[in-house]
Design an enzyme around this catalytic site. Structure first.
Site, PDB file in Angstrom:
ATOM      1  CG  ASP A   1       1.604  -4.891   1.593  1.00  0.00           C
ATOM      2  OD1 ASP A   1       0.512  -4.605   2.121  1.00  0.00           O
ATOM      3  OD2 ASP A   1       1.695  -5.428   0.482  1.00  0.00           O
TER       4      ASP A   1
ATOM      5  N   GLY B   1      -4.578  -3.616   1.061  1.00  0.00           N
ATOM      6  CA  GLY B   1      -3.724  -2.691   0.328  1.00  0.00           C
ATOM      7  C   GLY B   1      -3.123  -1.726   1.324  1.00  0.00           C
ATOM      8  CB  ALA B   2       0.406  -1.002   2.263  1.00  0.00           C
TER       9      ALA B   2
ATOM     10  NE  ARG C   1      -3.519  -7.924   6.778  1.00  0.00           N
ATOM     11  CZ  ARG C   1      -3.543  -8.121   5.441  1.00  0.00           C
ATOM     12  NH1 ARG C   1      -4.287  -7.346   4.685  1.00  0.00           N
ATOM     13  NH2 ARG C   1      -2.838  -9.091   4.898  1.00  0.00           N
TER      14      ARG C   1
END
Length: 358
Positions: A243, A56-57, A98
């Protein structure tokens, strides 16, 4: 291997700082087990982000900020007054964990700004104060955008959501599920239909868990079932998180969001994207410039440790797709709402403070 602590996480507990350590709710094992893992080294935090312990961003951004606290403490312990040089390796490792979620880079950049203001003494407390502020601000932003998004829902309706953009994916309360929570409190929500979200099943494991925890009506459906539901007329909105949002309003979100938005357009259903302004990347002109993470194809070829596809089968496993701004009816942030987003409207939002743009 990290050791779990006995305290049981709730949906609001993606990341917690306690007694000099970072605790992350292990989202890989929810809802079967709810456990915290304890982290004291920044390299392990980077691995936790990469390995989907936290996802989850906004939650990734909060976690990265706490990772910088651990990096500062370790750098000072090893290099003393030269800690600003020593911290660089860990900052780069966190940034590389990420590629798509811009909140990660936003949080590290903000922590770098704080580093630039500090002297050669121990930075741990100052960095912790900044990380705690990031965490609290995200929680407050989610509550604000949740209320703003709920105001757009004119009458009680069912909604579809894809992936998990809830409290466990943020600093607390949630983005898409923040709107759901506010709409439910206002009597505007009939039922949430949560797409299961292959291959990590965030909708099945996390969204359903969160909403059931809060007593909000939720029905799980296969990702491919949305169109058959939309045709019935009960669904008024598709509400998702993001995101990364490009400067023109293109939206990167969990793989499958683009197709869901196309289905919504065909059926006359509105699409709402709920995200804090830390998710908006004005340095990226359009969605075509957003890096799309691809993960191990084995995640798609198997499920629950059981092989699904035949041996030798080739698979592609993009984690996100980009929904063009033309398919988005509203982008909801803590600063305001952008209806029918364009580059000009996004610029107005990001430069003009708290207001809505029509």
């Amino acid at each position: 291997m990290k050791t779990a602590i006995p305290t049981t996480p709730t949906p609001d507990d993606a990341a917690l700082w306690h007694a000099g350590a970072l605790y992350l709710a292990d989202q890989r094992i929810l809802p079967e087990r709810a456990e915290f893992l304890r982290y004291e080294r920044p390299g392990e935090v980077a691995e936790a982000i990469r390995d989907m312990v936290v996802r989850g961003a906004p939650a990734i951004g909060v976690t990265a900020a706490y990772g910088v606290v651990l990096a500062g403490r370790a750098a000072y312990a090893s290099a003393g007054a030269d800690w600003k040089t020593a911290i660089e390796t860990d900052l780069e490792r966190l940034a590389a964990s990420r590629p798509t979620a811009v909140n990660l880079f936003w949080a590290i950049r903000r922590m770098r700004d704080r580093i630039g203001q500090l002297d050669a003494s121990d930075p741990t407390q100052a960095l912790l104060e900044e990380a705690l502020a990031i965490h609290q601000e995200d929680r407050a932003a989610n509550r604000r955008l949740g209320d703003l998004g709920a105001e757009l829902i004119e009458r009680p309706t069912d909604i579809i959501t894809h992936c998990n953009a809830g409290a466990i994916a943020t600093g607390g309360y949630g983005t898409a599920l923040g709107v759901v929570r506010s709409a439910y409190a206002a009597g505007k929500l009939g039922r949430v239909y949560a797409d299961e979200t292959r291959p990590w099943m965030q909708g099945a494991r996390l969204t359903a868990w969160e909403l059931m925890h809060d007593g909000i009506p939720v029905t799980l459906q296969a990702d491919g079932a949305a169109a058959s539901l939309m045709v019935g007329g009960s669904v008024g909105w598709v509400i998702v998180g993001s995101d990364r949002i490009a400067a023109n309003g293109d939206v990167a979100n969990k793989i499958g969001t683009y197709g869901l938005a196309i289905l919504a357009k065909y059926h006359g259903i509105k699409v709402m994207v709920a995200a804090p302004t830390s998710t908006v990347d004005m340095d990226v002109a359009s969605g075509a410039e957003i890096p799309i993470e691809e993960r191990d194809p084995q995640e798609l070829l198997s499920c629950g440790g059981r092989r699904l596809a035949p041996a030798g089968c080739v698979a592609r496993n993009p984690v996100f797709d980009v929904t063009p701004a033309a398919l988005v009816d509203a982008i909801v942030t803590e600063r305001g709402v952008v209806l029918d987003p364009t580059r000009e409207k996004m610029l107005e939002l990001m430069s003009g403070g708290a207001h809505a743009s029509g």
